[in-house]
Design an enzyme around this catalytic site. Sequence first.
Site, short mmCIF file in Angstrom:
data_model
loop_
_atom_site.label_atom_id
_atom_site.label_comp_id
_atom_site.label_asym_id
_atom_site.label_seq_id
_atom_site.Cartn_x
_atom_site.Cartn_y
_atom_site.Cartn_z
N GLU A 160 0.80 -1.24 0.00
CA GLU A 160 0.00 0.00 0.00
C GLU A 160 0.83 1.28 0.00
O GLU A 160 0.63 2.15 0.85
CB GLU A 160 -0.96 -0.01 1.20
N GLU A 264 -1.54 -4.04 -18.93
CA GLU A 264 -0.35 -3.18 -18.85
C GLU A 264 0.63 -3.69 -17.80
O GLU A 264 1.84 -3.65 -17.99
CB GLU A 264 -0.76 -1.74 -18.51
C1 XIL Z 1 -5.82 -6.72 8.47
C2 XIL Z 1 -6.06 -7.94 9.35
O1 XIL Z 1 -6.96 -8.81 8.72
C3 XIL Z 1 -6.59 -7.50 10.69
O2 XIL Z 1 -6.73 -8.62 11.54
C4 XIL Z 1 -5.66 -6.47 11.29
O3 XIL Z 1 -6.16 -6.00 12.44
C5 XIL Z 1 -5.49 -5.29 10.34
O4 XIL Z 1 -5.02 -5.77 9.11
N1 XIL Z 1 -4.81 -5.00 3.78
C6 XIL Z 1 -3.72 -5.68 4.24
C7 XIL Z 1 -3.84 -6.57 5.41
O5 XIL Z 1 -2.65 -5.65 3.59
O6 XIL Z 1 -2.65 -6.64 6.14
C8 XIL Z 1 -4.99 -6.14 6.31
O7 XIL Z 1 -5.15 -7.13 7.31
C9 XIL Z 1 -6.25 -5.99 5.49
C10 XIL Z 1 -6.07 -4.91 4.45
#
Ligand code: XIL
Length: 370
Positions: A160, A264
Amino acid sequence: MNRRDVLSYAIGGFLGSLSRGTQATSPFDYSVFKPLGELARKRKIFYGAAVSSKQLKDPVFTSALLKECRCIVAEYESKRYSLEPKQGQYDFSAMDYLAQFARNNGLMFRGHTLVWYAGNPAWLDTMLINRPAEPLLTNYIQTVVQRYAGVVRSWDVVNEAVNPLDGHQDGLRNSLWLSGLGRRYIDLAFQVAHESDPKAQLVYNDYNTEGVWKHGDRWRYATLKLLEGMKKRNVPVHSFGLQAHLEPIGKPIDERVLYAFLREIKDLGLRIQVTEMDVRNNSPLLTAQQRDQQAAETVRKFLDIVLSLAVTDEVVTWGLSDRYSWLNKSNKNSTSEFVSSPLPLDAEMMRKPMWRSIASAFSEADHHID
Ligand code: XIL
């Protein structure tokens, strides 16, 4: 059977099995339909789910997991707050437990995630203000990736990093790493991960690019530009990870938009993995059955496009059963514990229409990895 037939058969069969109240005649019966992991294997895809060591103490869940899955990833136990709770003091116990579980059961193991703006221990923020940022990034990656070299097949190296709404021209997200190191933190993370385990598949993982929504095009553009730049600079990035937290109502899949974007990505020479798929749909206007059907249709549309590009060898759902989903836990307005229905198995480990969609997509995809 064409796609529509398969779906109506799946849903009809599912509802039929409910009204008959018998599992033996259900097309979702394990003795009739092969597990997802096995169907995916025929396409040279690992199918699996995010889990936690706590969930693996539940024998009903674990038995379903071992039937359906050929791979696992830690839902949170390989994030930095879990692995390095105090500076320089690592706690590998939970991740080691998952790695051992994977090994004992012949499952592939993914790593999630090395560098993220979230999921960090509190001490890291303070450290990054007072100390040089680079070793705080590189030492961690070296320590963790080297420890699991040969154990983790693919790492979500950076998670992200894009958020065009933060106002930077290149669309990068504000984060402790962007402030501490500038935009080079992304290249650096991949280089160090590659040196630490040259055989691991290195993934750039992100969300918000799958569906059509207000800022979807900006998100896709920024993601493409980031990956294009990395490839030009010869950064060792091997795959793009589509988190695939799908939202049929807020961010519906448009096949043309998704295909054009992924085409792409593929043309950059990258693989495309599905790393965290689930479906968020709590619309009070729909019945539970309608929501399940909508989830099934969305997943099928999405996977059909992704698999048609033939560069996918990992498909992971963010959990396996609605008994354990981050979407249910965080649904504060819900009076029911399982109001949301984001995953392929229901809370009782019964296969849902979404399961059938994934099974059909694996079965029908004309998919060969070179
Ligand atoms: C989430 C988990 O599922 C939760 O248990 C935790 O509290 C927060 O993170 N994107 C991601 C994951 O890359 O790491 C996230 O996981 C969900 C969104």
